[in-house]
Design a protein around this motif. Structure first.
Motif, PDB file in Angstrom:
ATOM      1  N   TRP A 138       5.532  -2.557   0.241  1.00 40.14           N
ATOM      2  CA  TRP A 138       4.907  -2.151  -1.100  1.00 40.14           C
ATOM      3  C   TRP A 138       3.107  -2.752  -0.783  1.00 40.14           C
ATOM      4  CZ3 TRP A 138       3.110  -6.545  -3.051  1.00 40.14           C
ATOM      5  CH2 TRP A 138       4.200  -7.667  -3.369  1.00 40.14           C
ATOM      6  N   GLY A 139       2.537  -1.994  -1.713  1.00 43.64           N
ATOM      7  CA  GLY A 139       0.988  -2.321  -1.538  1.00 43.64           C
ATOM      8  C   GLY A 139       0.253  -1.095  -1.776  1.00 43.64           C
ATOM      9  N   VAL A 140      -1.068  -1.011  -1.930  1.00 41.78           N
ATOM     10  CA  VAL A 140      -1.969   0.203  -2.081  1.00 41.78           C
ATOM     11  C   VAL A 140      -1.820   1.159  -1.136  1.00 41.78           C
ATOM     12  CG1 VAL A 140      -4.088   1.029  -2.691  1.00 41.78           C
ATOM     13  CG2 VAL A 140      -3.349  -1.163  -3.458  1.00 41.78           C
ATOM     14  N   THR A 141      -1.855   0.641   0.356  1.00 42.10           N
ATOM     15  CA  THR A 141      -1.719   1.451   1.456  1.00 42.10           C
ATOM     16  C   THR A 141      -0.050   2.409   1.318  1.00 42.10           C
ATOM     17  OG1 THR A 141      -3.231   0.382   2.848  1.00 42.10           O
ATOM     18  CG2 THR A 141      -1.570   1.945   3.731  1.00 42.10           C
ATOM     19  N   MET A 142       0.408   1.568   1.034  1.00 41.05           N
ATOM     20  CA  MET A 142       2.082   2.218   0.892  1.00 41.05           C
ATOM     21  C   MET A 142       2.385   3.082  -0.274  1.00 41.05           C
ATOM     22  SD  MET A 142       3.695   1.019   3.718  1.00 41.05           S
ATOM     23  CE  MET A 142       4.984   1.702   3.058  1.00 41.05           C
ATOM     24  N   VAL A 168      -1.527  -7.519 -12.037  1.00 40.77           N
ATOM     25  CA  VAL A 168      -2.020  -6.596 -10.856  1.00 40.77           C
ATOM     26  C   VAL A 168      -0.817  -5.971 -10.448  1.00 40.77           C
ATOM     27  CG1 VAL A 168      -3.037  -6.703  -8.413  1.00 40.77           C
ATOM     28  CG2 VAL A 168      -3.421  -8.534 -10.367  1.00 40.77           C
ATOM     29  N   ASN A 169      -1.011  -4.604 -10.573  1.00 37.77           N
ATOM     30  CA  ASN A 169      -0.159  -3.546  -9.872  1.00 37.77           C
ATOM     31  C   ASN A 169       0.446  -3.595  -8.512  1.00 37.77           C
ATOM     32  OD1 ASN A 169       1.631  -1.531  -9.954  1.00 37.77           O
ATOM     33  ND2 ASN A 169       0.349  -0.053 -10.865  1.00 37.77           N
ATOM     34  N   ALA A 174      -7.174 -10.818  -1.393  1.00 39.32           N
ATOM     35  CA  ALA A 174      -5.832 -10.344  -0.992  1.00 39.32           C
ATOM     36  C   ALA A 174      -5.066 -10.049  -2.098  1.00 39.32           C
ATOM     37  CB  ALA A 174      -5.180 -11.171   0.044  1.00 39.32           C
ATOM     38  N   LEU A 175      -4.117  -9.149  -2.287  1.00 39.32           N
ATOM     39  CA  LEU A 175      -3.235  -8.747  -3.283  1.00 39.32           C
ATOM     40  C   LEU A 175      -2.227  -9.914  -3.321  1.00 39.32           C
ATOM     41  CD1 LEU A 175      -2.058  -6.744  -5.100  1.00 39.32           C
ATOM     42  CD2 LEU A 175      -0.484  -5.715  -3.307  1.00 39.32           C
ATOM     43  N   LEU A 176      -1.731 -10.422  -2.513  1.00 42.57           N
ATOM     44  CA  LEU A 176      -0.851 -11.628  -2.691  1.00 42.57           C
ATOM     45  C   LEU A 176      -1.338 -12.597  -3.461  1.00 42.57           C
ATOM     46  CD1 LEU A 176       1.406 -11.529   0.351  1.00 42.57           C
ATOM     47  CD2 LEU A 176       2.322 -10.982  -2.070  1.00 42.57           C
ATOM     48  N   ASP A 180      -0.642 -11.272   6.661  1.00 35.61           N
ATOM     49  CA  ASP A 180       0.761 -11.251   5.900  1.00 35.61           C
ATOM     50  C   ASP A 180       1.302  -9.824   6.381  1.00 35.61           C
ATOM     51  OD1 ASP A 180       1.942  -9.547   3.625  1.00 35.61           O
ATOM     52  OD2 ASP A 180      -0.296 -10.184   3.303  1.00 35.61           O
ATOM     53  N   ILE A 181       2.581  -9.991   6.828  1.00 34.21           N
ATOM     54  CA  ILE A 181       3.483  -8.558   6.957  1.00 34.21           C
ATOM     55  C   ILE A 181       4.752  -8.629   6.013  1.00 34.21           C
ATOM     56  CG2 ILE A 181       4.901  -7.172   8.521  1.00 34.21           C
ATOM     57  CD1 ILE A 181       3.192  -8.607  10.908  1.00 34.21           C
TER      58      ILE A 181
END
Length: 311
Positions: free
Chosen positions: A116-120, A149-150, A216-218, A239-240
């Protein structure tokens, strides 16, 4: 006469090819008929006064992808064209490319592991519905956030499931626990074990990379204290699936990794198709680390990123 024809043909060619005049405009300007202008342009080509070359961007992208493929020993590299070397535009283009590739690739009975994340989420929004049977879609890492944060975790996997006529298999946990003991206890749950095992069995995994930059999102999700964040920023490249790696692709903090819920990076190496979708200058270090670690065998990126990976 020949000198006059030469002069007129060169003048017509300049007006037509360099100034974008129409043939009728050139005829009016030179005081000749439009058919004469056409003959003058043809004469200019025949005499070598005009040289026409065609640059096929797709051909260049294929060659670029082949170079990246060889450099990083990948099975396939898909390079898409981005009009701007700007993150949002690149993200949009690589997401479309990834969605197109999935539409061509997914078959009956495939198990698709999704991060997940914005790109996904952007990829998920680009997916086309495909009439396939027996496909499973499973989250590769915990998708519950305690922040405002979404993460787009639920939206992303729901869109994937809808595209392939199936139901979403959620991993209804935080992606990183505060204490390893709590994480181990939760993973003993029969349902959680089944979801994690399904992610391990997936023959297709699709994911992106995160950075260790301040935004970074995390980091914004509040999983780490300041000491842990500094550790990851000083030792990590990105991160992956929320597992942080250094520049060589190795786990950069065992203690944090042991508290992380989801697929182990080693399992990504065993997928038929382990698809990394990433681009943009700020993600170069993370992409390189992922490729050095051999966690992806397929890369979807843009021409700017591909050139940086070769530089």
């Amino acid at each position: 006469m020949d000198n006059e024809k030469q002069r007129l043909s060169i003048e017509a060619a300049r007006l037509y090819y360099l100034s974008d005049f129409s043939q009728q405009d050139i005829a009016n300007r030179l005081g000749v008929s439009r058919p004469t202008v056409s003959r003058l342009l043809q004469y200019a080509k025949e005499q070598g006064y005009v040289r026409v070359s065609i640059v096929d961007p797709l051909e260049d992208l294929d060659a670029l992808g082949e170079q990246v493929k060889r450099r990083y020993k990948l099975e396939q590299v898909l390079v898409c064209y981005s009009t701007l070397n700007e993150y949002r535009e690149i993200q949009k283009q690589i997401s479309k490319k990834a969605a197109e590739y999935l539409h061509e690739t997914v078959q009956d009975a495939d198990i698709i592991g999704v991060s997940w994340g914005v790109t996904m989420h952007t990829i998920a929004q680009e997916l086309q519905r495909k009439q396939v049977k027996g496909v499973e879609v499973v989250q590769l890492k915990g998708g519950v956030s305690h922040s405002h944060v979404n993460t787009y975790a639920a939206e992303t996997i729901n869109l994937f499931a809808d595209a392939y006529n199936t139901i979403a298999r959620y991993l209804p946990l935080p992606v990183i626990f505060d204490h390893i003991e709590v994480k181990k206890m939760v993973e003993e749950d029969r349902h959680i074990q089944r979801i994690i095992q399904l992610g391990k069995q997936a023959n297709i995994a699709i994911f992106t990379v995160g950075t260790v930059q301040e935004n970074a999102l995390l980091f914004r999700l509040g999983y780490f204290n300041e000491e842990e964040k500094k550790l990851l920023q000083s030792n990590g490249a990105g991160d992956i699936c929320s597992r942080f790696i250094d520049a060589q692709g190795n786990i950069c903090s065992d203690s944090i990794n042991d508290r992380t819920v989801g697929i182990e990076l080693e399992d990504l190496r065993n997928k038929d198709k382990s698809i990394l979708v990433a681009g943009g200058q700020r993600k170069i270090d993370a992409i390189k680390a992922a490729l050095y670690g051999r966690y992806a065998n397929i890369l979807v990126t843009d021409q700017y990123t591909a050139q940086a990976l070769l530089g």
